[in-house]
Motif scaffolding. Structure first.
Motif, PDB file in Angstrom:
ATOM      1  N   ARG A   8      27.536 -49.945  28.977  1.00  0.00           N
ATOM      2  CA  ARG A   8      28.731 -50.056  28.132  1.00  0.00           C
ATOM      3  C   ARG A   8      28.372 -50.333  26.667  1.00  0.00           C
ATOM      4  O   ARG A   8      28.811 -51.309  26.073  1.00  0.00           O
ATOM      5  N   ILE A   9      27.550 -49.454  26.120  1.00  0.00           N
ATOM      6  CA  ILE A   9      27.152 -49.546  24.718  1.00  0.00           C
ATOM      7  C   ILE A   9      27.901 -48.473  23.946  1.00  0.00           C
ATOM      8  O   ILE A   9      27.899 -47.303  24.328  1.00  0.00           O
ATOM      9  N   THR A  10      28.527 -48.891  22.851  1.00  0.00           N
ATOM     10  CA  THR A  10      29.281 -47.949  22.031  1.00  0.00           C
ATOM     11  C   THR A  10      28.482 -47.553  20.799  1.00  0.00           C
ATOM     12  O   THR A  10      27.463 -48.173  20.473  1.00  0.00           O
ATOM     13  N   GLY A  33      14.591 -48.792  22.331  1.00  0.00           N
ATOM     14  CA  GLY A  33      14.261 -50.004  23.081  1.00  0.00           C
ATOM     15  C   GLY A  33      14.588 -51.262  22.306  1.00  0.00           C
ATOM     16  O   GLY A  33      15.092 -52.237  22.862  1.00  0.00           O
ATOM     17  N   LYS A  34      14.311 -51.244  21.006  1.00  0.00           N
ATOM     18  CA  LYS A  34      14.639 -52.405  20.179  1.00  0.00           C
ATOM     19  C   LYS A  34      16.148 -52.601  20.087  1.00  0.00           C
ATOM     20  O   LYS A  34      16.634 -53.723  20.033  1.00  0.00           O
ATOM     21  N   LEU A  39      20.801 -55.862  21.712  1.00  0.00           N
ATOM     22  CA  LEU A  39      22.116 -55.986  22.339  1.00  0.00           C
ATOM     23  C   LEU A  39      22.057 -56.782  23.637  1.00  0.00           C
ATOM     24  O   LEU A  39      23.081 -56.983  24.288  1.00  0.00           O
ATOM     25  N   GLY A  40      20.857 -57.230  24.019  1.00  0.00           N
ATOM     26  CA  GLY A  40      20.708 -58.008  25.256  1.00  0.00           C
ATOM     27  C   GLY A  40      20.861 -57.176  26.507  1.00  0.00           C
ATOM     28  O   GLY A  40      21.283 -57.674  27.548  1.00  0.00           O
ATOM     29  N   LYS A  41      20.488 -55.906  26.425  1.00  0.00           N
ATOM     30  CA  LYS A  41      20.649 -54.992  27.564  1.00  0.00           C
ATOM     31  C   LYS A  41      19.350 -54.241  27.817  1.00  0.00           C
ATOM     32  O   LYS A  41      18.426 -54.300  27.027  1.00  0.00           O
ATOM     33  N   LYS A  42      19.307 -53.531  28.940  1.00  0.00           N
ATOM     34  CA  LYS A  42      18.157 -52.707  29.300  1.00  0.00           C
ATOM     35  C   LYS A  42      18.648 -51.313  29.651  1.00  0.00           C
ATOM     36  O   LYS A  42      19.695 -51.169  30.279  1.00  0.00           O
ATOM     37  N   PRO A  43      17.892 -50.275  29.293  1.00  0.00           N
ATOM     38  CA  PRO A  43      18.305 -48.920  29.675  1.00  0.00           C
ATOM     39  C   PRO A  43      18.266 -48.768  31.185  1.00  0.00           C
ATOM     40  O   PRO A  43      17.474 -49.412  31.869  1.00  0.00           O
ATOM     41  N   ASP A  44      19.143 -47.908  31.687  1.00  0.00           N
ATOM     42  CA  ASP A  44      19.210 -47.724  33.135  1.00  0.00           C
ATOM     43  C   ASP A  44      18.780 -46.308  33.523  1.00  0.00           C
ATOM     44  O   ASP A  44      17.617 -46.077  33.786  1.00  0.00           O
ATOM     45  N   CYS A  45      19.678 -45.358  33.462  1.00  0.00           N
ATOM     46  CA  CYS A  45      19.360 -44.019  33.962  1.00  0.00           C
ATOM     47  C   CYS A  45      18.758 -43.094  32.905  1.00  0.00           C
ATOM     48  O   CYS A  45      18.111 -42.111  33.236  1.00  0.00           O
TER      49      CYS A  45
END
Length: 99
Positions: A8-10, A33-34, A39-45
């Motif tokens: 849910r990144i805009t 990646g930075k 944003l305190g998130k990690k990439p998924d797919c």
């Protein structure tokens, strides 16, 4: 607009992260990646990566800092011998008695 559905990144999140990183360090290299970490998130797919990169490229703060632009071009002094090679040749001539 939502860029990454998994996290849910805009586009606003991406732009805000880029602006924040550039304000914090004008010479930083900004990567996806930075941005995720900021944003305190990690990439998924990874399905969002083309749109993620396009969003990054359209941000005015994504320009590579001027002092880092020549690193990739290879503007090193071409006529100067490599110091490592000089050292290894000095060692080989000393080792084998060729003075």
């Amino acid at each position: 607009m939502i860029v990454c559905q998994c996290q849910r990144i805009t586009d606003r999140d991406i732009n805000a992260a880029i602006d924040w990183m550039r304000a914090a360090d004008a010479d930083t290299i900004i990567t996806p990646g930075k941005i995720y970490r900021a944003l305190g998130k990690k990439p998924d797919c990874g399905g969002c990566m083309p749109l993620f990169l396009s969003t990054m490229q359209h941000n005015d703060n994504m320009e590579v800092p001027a002092n880092l632009r020549t690193l990739r071009v290879g503007k090193a002094k071409e006529n100067e011998p490599c110091k490592v090679m000089q050292r290894s040749s000095d060692i080989s001539t000393t080792r084998f008695g060729a003075n």
